[in-house]
Design a protein around this motif. Structure first.
Motif, PDB file in Angstrom:
ATOM      1  N   PRO A   1      75.127-154.969  11.080  1.00 32.84           N
ATOM      2  CA  PRO A   1      76.277-155.044   9.515  1.00 32.84           C
ATOM      3  C   PRO A   1      77.725-154.552  10.033  1.00 32.84           C
ATOM      4  O   PRO A   1      78.295-155.001  10.695  1.00 32.84           O
ATOM      5  CB  PRO A   1      75.942-153.233   8.792  1.00 32.84           C
ATOM      6  N   ALA A   2      78.019-155.585   8.861  1.00 29.66           N
ATOM      7  CA  ALA A   2      78.951-155.975   8.731  1.00 29.66           C
ATOM      8  C   ALA A   2      80.105-155.054   8.386  1.00 29.66           C
ATOM      9  O   ALA A   2      81.549-153.907   8.241  1.00 29.66           O
ATOM     10  CB  ALA A   2      80.417-156.819   8.245  1.00 29.66           C
ATOM     11  N   HIS A   3      79.833-153.579   7.452  1.00 27.28           N
ATOM     12  CA  HIS A   3      80.153-152.623   6.926  1.00 27.28           C
ATOM     13  C   HIS A   3      79.005-151.226   6.666  1.00 27.28           C
ATOM     14  O   HIS A   3      77.829-151.556   6.396  1.00 27.28           O
ATOM     15  CB  HIS A   3      80.499-152.911   5.297  1.00 27.28           C
ATOM     16  N   LEU A   4      79.855-150.140   7.385  1.00 26.76           N
ATOM     17  CA  LEU A   4      79.041-149.420   7.204  1.00 26.76           C
ATOM     18  C   LEU A   4      79.446-148.149   5.953  1.00 26.76           C
ATOM     19  O   LEU A   4      80.483-147.782   6.270  1.00 26.76           O
ATOM     20  CB  LEU A   4      78.666-148.472   8.459  1.00 26.76           C
ATOM     21  N   VAL A   5      78.616-148.037   5.529  1.00 24.31           N
ATOM     22  CA  VAL A   5      79.067-146.733   4.274  1.00 24.31           C
ATOM     23  C   VAL A   5      78.027-145.981   4.637  1.00 24.31           C
ATOM     24  O   VAL A   5      76.818-145.912   4.738  1.00 24.31           O
ATOM     25  CB  VAL A   5      78.566-147.376   2.892  1.00 24.31           C
ATOM     26  N   ASP A   6      79.075-144.397   4.983  1.00 31.63           N
ATOM     27  CA  ASP A   6      78.414-143.080   5.311  1.00 31.63           C
ATOM     28  C   ASP A   6      78.037-142.343   4.212  1.00 31.63           C
ATOM     29  O   ASP A   6      78.828-141.853   3.792  1.00 31.63           O
ATOM     30  CB  ASP A   6      79.453-142.720   6.230  1.00 31.63           C
ATOM     31  N   VAL A   7      76.661-142.615   3.817  1.00 32.48           N
ATOM     32  CA  VAL A   7      75.976-141.218   3.258  1.00 32.48           C
ATOM     33  C   VAL A   7      76.258-139.887   3.336  1.00 32.48           C
ATOM     34  O   VAL A   7      75.543-138.864   2.541  1.00 32.48           O
ATOM     35  CB  VAL A   7      75.130-141.663   2.568  1.00 32.48           C
ATOM     36  N   ASN A   8      76.724-139.627   4.805  1.00 32.17           N
ATOM     37  CA  ASN A   8      76.324-138.037   5.590  1.00 32.17           C
ATOM     38  C   ASN A   8      77.475-136.820   4.097  1.00 32.17           C
ATOM     39  O   ASN A   8      76.641-135.629   4.240  1.00 32.17           O
ATOM     40  CB  ASN A   8      76.620-137.431   6.440  1.00 32.17           C
ATOM     41  N   GLY A   9      78.021-137.025   3.488  1.00 34.19           N
ATOM     42  CA  GLY A   9      79.112-136.340   2.215  1.00 34.19           C
ATOM     43  C   GLY A   9      78.245-136.248   1.384  1.00 34.19           C
ATOM     44  O   GLY A   9      78.844-135.720   0.428  1.00 34.19           O
ATOM     45  N   LEU A  10      77.561-136.951   0.790  1.00 33.75           N
ATOM     46  CA  LEU A  10      76.625-137.001  -0.591  1.00 33.75           C
ATOM     47  C   LEU A  10      75.626-135.450  -0.287  1.00 33.75           C
ATOM     48  O   LEU A  10      74.903-135.047   0.847  1.00 33.75           O
ATOM     49  CB  LEU A  10      75.517-137.850  -0.478  1.00 33.75           C
ATOM     50  N   GLU A  11      75.927-134.727  -1.068  1.00 33.39           N
ATOM     51  CA  GLU A  11      75.255-133.745  -1.155  1.00 33.39           C
ATOM     52  C   GLU A  11      73.700-133.977  -1.664  1.00 33.39           C
ATOM     53  O   GLU A  11      72.715-133.445  -2.286  1.00 33.39           O
ATOM     54  CB  GLU A  11      75.595-132.438  -2.343  1.00 33.39           C
ATOM     55  N   LEU A  12      73.273-134.520  -0.984  1.00 29.92           N
ATOM     56  CA  LEU A  12      71.533-135.053  -1.170  1.00 29.92           C
ATOM     57  C   LEU A  12      71.121-134.393   0.026  1.00 29.92           C
ATOM     58  O   LEU A  12      70.131-134.873   0.615  1.00 29.92           O
ATOM     59  CB  LEU A  12      71.183-136.529  -1.011  1.00 29.92           C
ATOM     60  N   ASP A  13      71.171-133.005   0.655  1.00 31.24           N
ATOM     61  CA  ASP A  13      70.776-132.517   1.847  1.00 31.24           C
ATOM     62  C   ASP A  13      69.351-130.599   1.418  1.00 31.24           C
ATOM     63  O   ASP A  13      69.628-130.562   2.077  1.00 31.24           O
ATOM     64  CB  ASP A  13      71.246-131.580   2.695  1.00 31.24           C
ATOM     65  N   ARG A  14      69.287-130.767  -0.336  1.00 30.78           N
ATOM     66  CA  ARG A  14      68.578-129.992  -0.418  1.00 30.78           C
ATOM     67  C   ARG A  14      67.422-130.069  -0.744  1.00 30.78           C
ATOM     68  O   ARG A  14      66.922-130.938  -0.868  1.00 30.78           O
ATOM     69  CB  ARG A  14      69.345-129.113  -1.764  1.00 30.78           C
TER      70      ARG A  14
ATOM     71  N   LEU B   1      66.452-135.481  18.102  1.00 29.96           N
ATOM     72  CA  LEU B   1      66.161-136.312  16.841  1.00 29.96           C
ATOM     73  C   LEU B   1      65.807-136.259  15.550  1.00 29.96           C
ATOM     74  O   LEU B   1      66.832-136.520  15.168  1.00 29.96           O
ATOM     75  CB  LEU B   1      64.610-137.819  17.168  1.00 29.96           C
ATOM     76  N   ARG B   2      64.717-135.366  15.789  1.00 34.32           N
ATOM     77  CA  ARG B   2      64.479-134.929  14.274  1.00 34.32           C
ATOM     78  C   ARG B   2      65.691-133.825  13.379  1.00 34.32           C
ATOM     79  O   ARG B   2      65.755-133.265  12.069  1.00 34.32           O
ATOM     80  CB  ARG B   2      63.498-133.455  14.517  1.00 34.32           C
ATOM     81  N   ASN B   3      66.689-132.826  14.741  1.00 34.03           N
ATOM     82  CA  ASN B   3      67.750-132.936  14.184  1.00 34.03           C
ATOM     83  C   ASN B   3      68.499-133.708  13.095  1.00 34.03           C
ATOM     84  O   ASN B   3      69.383-133.011  12.786  1.00 34.03           O
ATOM     85  CB  ASN B   3      68.142-131.862  15.267  1.00 34.03           C
ATOM     86  N   LYS B   4      68.131-134.471  14.015  1.00 33.04           N
ATOM     87  CA  LYS B   4      69.371-136.101  13.663  1.00 33.04           C
ATOM     88  C   LYS B   4      69.388-137.003  11.813  1.00 33.04           C
ATOM     89  O   LYS B   4      69.525-137.221  10.484  1.00 33.04           O
ATOM     90  CB  LYS B   4      69.925-136.405  14.708  1.00 33.04           C
ATOM     91  N   ALA B   5      67.931-137.086  12.477  1.00 32.00           N
ATOM     92  CA  ALA B   5      66.817-138.665  10.860  1.00 32.00           C
ATOM     93  C   ALA B   5      67.079-137.723   9.972  1.00 32.00           C
ATOM     94  O   ALA B   5      66.450-135.763  10.338  1.00 32.00           O
ATOM     95  CB  ALA B   5      65.516-138.136  12.590  1.00 32.00           C
ATOM     96  N   THR B   6      66.956-138.961   9.173  1.00 27.42           N
ATOM     97  CA  THR B   6      66.755-137.634   8.035  1.00 27.42           C
ATOM     98  C   THR B   6      65.896-138.708   7.026  1.00 27.42           C
ATOM     99  O   THR B   6      64.956-139.143   7.567  1.00 27.42           O
ATOM    100  CB  THR B   6      68.164-138.218   6.940  1.00 27.42           C
ATOM    101  N   THR B   7      65.219-137.539   5.733  1.00 25.29           N
ATOM    102  CA  THR B   7      64.088-138.200   4.662  1.00 25.29           C
ATOM    103  C   THR B   7      63.998-139.832   4.320  1.00 25.29           C
ATOM    104  O   THR B   7      63.363-140.463   5.066  1.00 25.29           O
ATOM    105  CB  THR B   7      63.940-137.658   3.880  1.00 25.29           C
ATOM    106  N   ALA B   8      65.223-140.129   4.315  1.00 28.21           N
ATOM    107  CA  ALA B   8      65.191-141.592   3.752  1.00 28.21           C
ATOM    108  C   ALA B   8      65.512-141.893   4.571  1.00 28.21           C
ATOM    109  O   ALA B   8      65.352-143.629   4.927  1.00 28.21           O
ATOM    110  CB  ALA B   8      67.148-141.722   2.589  1.00 28.21           C
ATOM    111  N   GLY B   9      65.753-141.534   5.547  1.00 33.88           N
ATOM    112  CA  GLY B   9      65.980-142.259   7.194  1.00 33.88           C
ATOM    113  C   GLY B   9      64.587-142.974   7.950  1.00 33.88           C
ATOM    114  O   GLY B   9      64.453-143.447   8.436  1.00 33.88           O
ATOM    115  N   ASN B  10      63.744-141.781   7.590  1.00 28.23           N
ATOM    116  CA  ASN B  10      62.684-141.809   8.626  1.00 28.23           C
ATOM    117  C   ASN B  10      62.044-143.392   7.793  1.00 28.23           C
ATOM    118  O   ASN B  10      61.672-143.846   8.219  1.00 28.23           O
ATOM    119  CB  ASN B  10      62.558-140.845   8.545  1.00 28.23           C
TER     120      ASN B  10
ATOM    121  N   ASP C   1      64.618-129.658   9.230  1.00 26.93           N
ATOM    122  CA  ASP C   1      64.589-129.026   8.585  1.00 26.93           C
ATOM    123  C   ASP C   1      63.078-129.415   7.288  1.00 26.93           C
ATOM    124  O   ASP C   1      63.144-128.055   7.247  1.00 26.93           O
ATOM    125  CB  ASP C   1      66.308-129.168   7.468  1.00 26.93           C
ATOM    126  N   LEU C   2      62.789-130.159   7.111  1.00 26.12           N
ATOM    127  CA  LEU C   2      62.148-130.507   6.300  1.00 26.12           C
ATOM    128  C   LEU C   2      60.257-129.579   6.442  1.00 26.12           C
ATOM    129  O   LEU C   2      59.547-128.982   5.950  1.00 26.12           O
ATOM    130  CB  LEU C   2      61.646-131.501   5.956  1.00 26.12           C
TER     131      LEU C   2
END
Lengths: 317, 211
Positions: free
Chosen positions: A44-57, A102-111, A76-77
């Motif tokens: 990727p030429a550009h990364l968009v970090d989405v970790n700050g989006l409040e999508l963790d509930r 890995l499970r501590n870091k990997a997200t639902t969408a990323g999976n 968490d899931l």
């Protein structure tokens, strides 16, 4: 690793707009993407970090289901009390995948968005239509023991590596997204991942820049729920075959199989044959299977894993 | 968890191609966030807490948390094994959770709290897990040991919190630090020397003392 630029998105819409531009990619947990960037398979030429989006509930839906934010971490899931109680097949599938770190870091969408672990995709010296479209497929005729037996094409025999997605398929989850123009939509998980066909480089039906915001589970369906994963090690290995199952006391139910195809493999026609037993279900699921000599065992293994699942559910009932 | 916005750049900051971090005024549309094809490495200032101390470094954007710790902060206790998230030698504890530091960009940890093996204990004040590894000879070459110990400390905390694992028989019952649980939960830490049985003994002892 190739040089890239980086930004932190503040809202899902901003993130989608930023990632809609050529060469941009989202990064959340990063456990698969950074690995592939180190190997320069992803550049990727550009990364968009989405970790700050409040999508963790994880929240109940008005209809009695559960809405899982895209950034909810796999650990968490799996540990969520409601998921453990009402959707245990999902907890079990998550806990069968990867390692604690890995499970501590990997997200639902990323999976859902993780790439195949086909060794030919990972080896830049090999032809791979998924990595380099049009280059061919060295896996076909190569070492195919781990690879797909059904739904594959002359261009690609990769499997989807996720355990979580197999459970979500059996639960008929919906994937909620937002597009770069701000439009939102909801895709059934059945239509989320694609078969390879002639375009194996495209894993999902998401549009460029489309951001997963949540995965929604329908209201609980009860039943005896299980996820049985057969692999070369007892832990921390990808599935040779896995079976996600929800079996009701009357013998009806649903099953989805992992490790055999480019997406979680489920057929409603096969579900309908559950009361007839594993052989009938497997016959329908694998009617179109075209295994190689090296991975033909997966068809038999899937049938036996289905049989074990059904035997267990009879004992429980 | 601290917000990724607790940093020297704003949440909207865009690191433009070829330059220092450029803070862009909050405006809709991300006009400056184009996916350029940067060729010159971009440098970024990282501020985070490591073992209770505030630390800063100016690093290439591509720097992993592992390389930040080892190469820039000179905390070489954390080891680089496979560098692909497969071996667990790089395991550190971030905001209370164990992760593979090789599979995370340093820039994604702005403002967060990291604990490495150096933060758990020192030769004159060993963490109980370190003491147990020594007592039970939980290593041969020692290269995987810092990752094993960071992981094991987090594993006992996960069990204490009642988080289930693949081998937990009843998802809705309390979790115990059984041998099967410890083995399963440590599967992300590989020991090439095969000291697993002694590692298991060490963690079992520490479990008795810590939980």
């Amino acid at each position: 690793m190739k040089v890239f630029s980086y930004e932190r998105a503040r809202t899902p819409r901003e993130a989608a707009a930023a990632a809609g531009k050529p060469g941009a990619k989202f990064i959340a947990g990063g456990t698969n993407l950074l690995d592939l960037m180190k190997l320069e398979i992803e550049t990727p030429a550009h990364l968009v970090d989405v970790n700050g989006l409040e999508l963790d509930r994880i929240e109940p839906t008005p209809g009695g289901g559960l809405r899982i934010g895209a950034l909810v971490r796999n650990s968490d899931l799996a540990a969520d009390r409601r998921v453990r109680r009402d959707y245990p097949v999902l907890s079990r599938a998550l806990l069968a995948g990867a390692s604690g770190q890995l499970r501590n870091k990997a997200t639902t969408a990323g999976n859902l968005l993780q790439r195949t672990r086909c060794p030919y995709f990972y080896d830049p010296n090999q032809a791979c239509n998924k990595r380099a479209p049009g280059s061919g497929c060295s896996a076909i005729g190569g070492i195919t023991r781990q690879l797909a037996v059904v739904g594959s094409s002359a261009a690609c025999i990769a499997t989807h590596p996720s355990d979580m997605a197999v459970a979500m398929r059996v639960l008929d989850a919906q994937v909620e997204t937002i597009q770069p123009d701000g439009q939102v939509r909801s895709l059934p998980i059945a239509d989320f991942h694609r078969l390879p066909g002639t375009t194996p480089q495209i894993d999902t039906n998401l549009a460029p820049g489309e951001l997963i915001t949540a995965v929604t589970l329908p209201p609980p369906i009860g039943g005896e729920q299980s996820y049985t994963k057969v692999r070369d090690r007892a832990s921390y290995a990808f599935a040779l075959v896995s079976v996600a199952a929800v079996i009701q006391p009357d013998g009806r139910g649903r099953v989805a199989v992992g490790g055999v195809a480019h997406k979680p493999w489920r057929m409603e026609a096969a579900d309908a044959r559950l009361p007839e037993g594993a052989k009938a279900v497997a016959a329908t699921l694998f009617e179109t299977a075209r295994p190689s000599e090296q991975n033909a065992f997966k068809v038999a293994l899937a049938e036996r894993t289905l049989a074990a699942t059904l035997a267990r559910s009879r004992v429980q009932a | 968890m601290s917000s990724p916005g607790d940093s020297d750049i704003s949440r909207r900051a865009v690191l433009a191609a070829g330059g220092a971090p450029v803070a862009v005024a909050a405006a809709p549309g991300l006009a400056s966030g184009q996916a350029a094809s940067p060729e010159t490495p971009i440098r970024v200032r990282i501020s985070l807490s490591v073992n209770g101390q505030p630390r800063q470094a100016q690093v290439d954007l591509r720097t992993t948390l592992l390389d930040l710790l080892r190469e820039h902060l000179k905390l070489t206790g954390t080891k680089k094994g496979c560098d692909h998230g497969q071996c667990g030698a790089c395991t550190v504890i971030v905001e209370g959770r164990r992760i593979n530091s090789c599979l995370s960009l340093a820039v994604m940890h702005q403002g967060q709290a990291v604990t490495t093996i150096e933060g758990l204990g020192a030769p004159d004040r060993l963490h109980p897990m370190q003491a147990a590894f020594i007592k039970h000879d939980g290593y041969q070459c020692g290269y995987c040991t810092p990752g094993q110990i960071c992981s094991a400390v987090a594993v006992l905390e996960e069990i204490k919190q009642g988080l289930p694992s693949h081998v937990t028989a009843d998802l809705n019952a309390p979790v115990e630090a059984s041998d099967a649980e410890l083995r399963e939960r440590m599967s992300g830490n590989i020991c090439r020397c095969g000291a697993y049985s002694n590692i298991q003994e060490a963690i079992r002892e520490a479990a008795g003392r810590l939980t």
